[in-house]
Design an enzyme around this catalytic site. Structure first.
Site, PDB file in Angstrom:
ATOM      1  N   CYS A  31      -9.707  -7.810   4.667  1.00  0.00           N
ATOM      2  CA  CYS A  31     -10.662  -8.564   5.482  1.00  0.00           C
ATOM      3  C   CYS A  31      -9.928  -9.696   6.176  1.00  0.00           C
ATOM      4  O   CYS A  31      -8.891 -10.159   5.712  1.00  0.00           O
ATOM      5  CB  CYS A  31     -11.743  -9.173   4.613  1.00  0.00           C
ATOM      6  SG  CYS A  31     -12.685  -7.930   3.761  1.00  0.00           S
ATOM      7  N   TYR A 168     -12.905   6.303   2.686  1.00  0.00           N
ATOM      8  CA  TYR A 168     -12.797   5.155   1.780  1.00  0.00           C
ATOM      9  C   TYR A 168     -13.781   5.242   0.612  1.00  0.00           C
ATOM     10  O   TYR A 168     -14.994   5.276   0.815  1.00  0.00           O
ATOM     11  CB  TYR A 168     -13.052   3.899   2.629  1.00  0.00           C
ATOM     12  CG  TYR A 168     -13.041   2.559   1.949  1.00  0.00           C
ATOM     13  CD1 TYR A 168     -12.238   2.269   0.855  1.00  0.00           C
ATOM     14  CD2 TYR A 168     -13.832   1.521   2.449  1.00  0.00           C
ATOM     15  CE1 TYR A 168     -12.229   1.016   0.280  1.00  0.00           C
ATOM     16  CE2 TYR A 168     -13.825   0.256   1.894  1.00  0.00           C
ATOM     17  CZ  TYR A 168     -13.023   0.010   0.801  1.00  0.00           C
ATOM     18  OH  TYR A 168     -13.013  -1.234   0.238  1.00  0.00           O
ATOM     19  N   HIS A 171     -13.294  -0.055  -4.355  1.00  0.00           N
ATOM     20  CA  HIS A 171     -13.895  -1.388  -4.426  1.00  0.00           C
ATOM     21  C   HIS A 171     -15.369  -1.446  -4.782  1.00  0.00           C
ATOM     22  O   HIS A 171     -15.990  -2.505  -4.653  1.00  0.00           O
ATOM     23  CB  HIS A 171     -13.692  -2.134  -3.088  1.00  0.00           C
ATOM     24  CG  HIS A 171     -12.267  -2.496  -2.859  1.00  0.00           C
ATOM     25  ND1 HIS A 171     -11.624  -2.252  -1.697  1.00  0.00           N
ATOM     26  CD2 HIS A 171     -11.368  -3.071  -3.686  1.00  0.00           C
ATOM     27  CE1 HIS A 171     -10.362  -2.664  -1.790  1.00  0.00           C
ATOM     28  NE2 HIS A 171     -10.192  -3.163  -2.997  1.00  0.00           N
TER      29      HIS A 171
END
Ligand code: ADP
Ligand code: SF4
Length: 687
Positions: A31, A168, A171
């Site tokens: 990020c 993805y 996380h």
């Protein structure tokens, strides 16, 4: 300088499906706090990393449909979003690197704030706490639609110039991971139940991406192989491994890590360099595809060891690339002493979490690359005849001296103590903070190489000392001292009993002052200091109670992803935690408190009280110098400036930034009212 041949292996090209990375340095997705609001800032920041030698530069998470809208991140919803990404890929390609995009649908982790679409998930489930509302379970049509969106996003990414497209599932924030998870996936159709079924959508998305763009783009997966949840989640010893075995040759690259984010981005306080190896080291043994992993790698020797021992093919890095965008180049060119090592503090994550462009304790140019034109390695040569006296060699003084020295200015750096480093020296001796000494190490090494910077340790500067130095400019970087009267965020006047002899401050603790238990720590600072002192005193065997007006210990650590680790550690060590209490009075036998909500009184007995509240600038020298302007002018001083904690006490990152800014501003034109370039919104003609 020639590169050490031992590091040659790091500079071998590696093939990833149809594309080739020029070396093994891989900036994994991270990020930036810039997101869709600041695309040029973000593109320039990423382009500089390509210039610094990273062979692959990835975006942050990029959402691709309004149902998975994450307002603060980047997006690729349709063709209109292509130009913002094309700017980044162009800058990355300019330096011969590959650009990767992390396509992400966050499922129920998004509350779709901006788009106001109903969030979707494998099963009906509330959206991310504490927001109200629930996600709906996807039916077969939704799954077919999801595949269509994902496939279309891969095509849009290819059109934007990306070389690598991510599927993805990491996380614990992506829909694909929620499908994989036994906890979140309660389906009874072919997308639920067995691991094979739960992995079906993940597999389909990888196949779809290959089919859509696989001829020219590599298809990478990002997978958390262990969620650190034991039997309740994916583990490297069970389903994590089974999944990699099941899909082993399907993607072009495996980017593997642990989850959730606070585990993957653990701070140096809680995890050492290379801490993920134990979870991901099996991956290379079950696939022939290249593997990338992370672990706050900053040492070229550890990197080589990862490659030589067959743990990784690529050295993945987010934070080390933030702290030093030129890390690969410095290794390549043999300038190891110039590496600015990440200290693992997570200030970068904290400001992203506060939805502003990220900043970094070690790299003051981070986030300022485009808007202020600050390059991490280059700085304008001096353009005045000034010489500068800097008083105080903490992070502000050290960085000001380093950057002024780099510009070619004559600098005198005077430090009262026999050791330079200021608060960094003291704080890095506290439990878990030893890596913070890198703030000093990097700067001390640089300063040693500068003939134009003279350092004088053991030199407490008085007014007359300052007047005698013959410098035209003076920067006062004398730091701050912890308040002893309880004044802080909640108490605005001295606490009754403030003069009591059993009151101590963090400065006393760091000076190794001896005192008796039981100890009550009142933490109205809300960052690391209260908790590390509690830890240190417990290690000394003292009975410790930590009191705070907040509901949790070290509340700001929520932003640095550490809060749960901090609270768990204190509880494990046997620190008594008393939250939601204001300090009312201090006396010889303890502290009087009041509930922050009801005012209900409470007393905690203690022989010693540590107040961790606020800091007071050490600005006496500054004010004394300003008192007699005529004398200053007579002695040839044009200007006296305060910088760092002496100006306004804050975190170390702010002190380093202040020192750097002082050096950049010298001889520069006075800024216009807004001291940086802005990315302005283009007004739509139809309204
Ligand atoms: P900052 O975070 O702003 O850099 P620090 O507290 O880390 O501040 O560092 C300030 C440094 O200034 C300390 O090392 C302190 O010893 C030094 N200092 C304070 N007063 C003087 C002085 N009069 N002369 C020289 N050094 C000083
Ligand atoms: Fe590393 Fe801290 Fe910089 Fe983040 S802010 S990159 S953790 S030094």
């Amino acid at each position: 300088m020639a590169r050490d041949r031992r590091y040659d292996v790091l500079f071998e090209p590696v093939k990833i499906g149809p594309v080739t990375a020029r070396n093994r340095f891989y900036q994994v997705p991270h990020c930036s706090g810039m997101g869709r609001q600041f695309p040029t800032s973000s593109a320039v920041m990423r382009g500089i990393k390509a210039e610094g030698g990273w062979a692959v530069i990835s975006t942050e998470q990029c959402d691709f449909h309004p149902t998975g809208d994450v307002r603060t991140q980047i997006r690729l919803w349709d063709e209109k979003d292509i130009p913002t990404h094309a700017r980044m890929t162009e800058l990355v390609h300019r330096h011969g690197s590959l650009a990767a995009v992390e396509l992400c649908h966050p499922g129920h982790h998004s509350a779709s704030f901006y788009a106001r679409e109903t969030p979707i998930a494998p099963s009906p489930i509330p959206v991310r706490a504490p927001f109200p509302g629930q996600a709906r379970a996807m039916d077969r049509q939704d799954i077919a639609d999801f595949r269509k969106w994902h496939r279309r996003a891969a095509v849009l990414a290819q059109q934007a110039g990306f070389d690598i497209v991510y599927v993805y599932a990491g996380h614990a924030i992506t829909l694909l991971m929620f499908f994989l998870s036994r906890q979140y996936n309660q389906r009874s159709d072919e997308y639920g139940g067995s691991l094979e079924n739960r992995a079906r959508l993940f597999r389909e998305c990888i196949e779809d991406a290959h089919d859509a763009v696989g001829e020219s783009c590599a298809v990478a997966v990002r997978l958390a192989v262990d969620e650190l949840l034991g039997e309740n989640g994916m583990t490297a010893g069970a389903e994590g491994r089974e999944l990699v075995e099941m899909l082993a040759e399907l993607p072009d690259l495996w980017d593997v890590n642990i989850s959730a984010w606070e585990n993957d981005s653990a701070t140096s306080r809680f995890a050492p360099e290379g801490f993920q190896e134990q979870y991901i080291d099996f991956v290379k043994s079950v696939t022939t595809k290249p593997v990338v992993g992370v672990g706050r790698f900053t040492s070229p020797d550890s990197m080589v060891s990862q490659i030589k021992r067959g743990v990784l093919d690529f050295i993945g890095a987010a934070r080390p690339s933030i702290a030093d965008p030129f890390l690969p180049k410095k290794i390549e060119e043999g300038h190891l002493d110039d590496i600015r090592e990440c200290i693992g503090c997570n200030i970068c994550a904290a400001y992203n979490n506060a939805s502003v462009p990220l900043r970094c304790t070690q790299n003051p140019t981070q986030g300022e690359e485009w808007r202020k034109g600050w390059h991490p390695e280059r700085i304008a040569a001096k353009n005045t005849d000034d010489s500068v006296l800097i008083v105080g060699a903490g992070p502000a003084g050290l960085e000001a001296a380093r950057a002024l020295g780099q510009r070619g200015y004559q600098v005198l750096l005077a430090e009262a103590k026999t050791e330079i480093g200021g608060r960094v020296i003291r704080e890095s001796r506290l439990p878990g903070l030893s890596a913070w000494s890198r703030v000093l190490d990097y700067r001390a090494t640089q300063l040693r190489q500068m003939a134009n910077v003279k350092i004088y340790p053991g030199s407490p500067m008085s007014i007359s000392d300052v007047l005698e130095t013959d410098c035209s400019l003076v920067a006062i970087a004398t730091g701050a001292s912890w308040a002893r009267d309880g004044v802080g965020r909640t108490l605005h006047q001295a606490v009754p009993g403030a003069g009591s002899s059993n009151i101590y401050t963090p400065d006393d603790i760091m000076a190794d002052v001896e005192f008796e238990g039981p100890v009550a720590i009142y933490d109205d600072d809300h960052y690391y200091m209260g908790s590390v002192i509690a830890e240190m005193l417990r290690h000394k065997g003292l009975d410790v109670t930590l009191i705070t007006p907040s509901s949790v210990v070290s509340e700001f650590s929520t932003y640095t992803l550490e809060q749960e680790h901090v609270q768990a550690k204190l509880l494990t060590l046997g620190v008594r935690i008393v939250p939601q209490q204001n300090l009312v009075a201090v006396s010889a036998d303890g502290v009087d408190l009041a509930c922050v909500y009801t005012g209900k009184p409470r007393h905690v007995e203690a022989a010693s009280i540590v107040l961790v509240t606020s800091r007071i600038p050490n600005d006496e020298l500054y004010h004394a110098l300003l008192r007699d302007e005529a004398v200053i002018k007579q002695s040839g001083i044009d200007k006296v400036t305060r910088i760092g904690d002496c100006y306004a006490p804050s975190i170390i990152a702010d002190a380093v930034y202040a020192g750097h800014k002082y050096a950049r501003d010298l001889g520069a034109e006075a800024p216009e009212e807004v001291p940086f370039k802005r990315e302005l919104i283009e007004l739509t003609p139809d309204y």
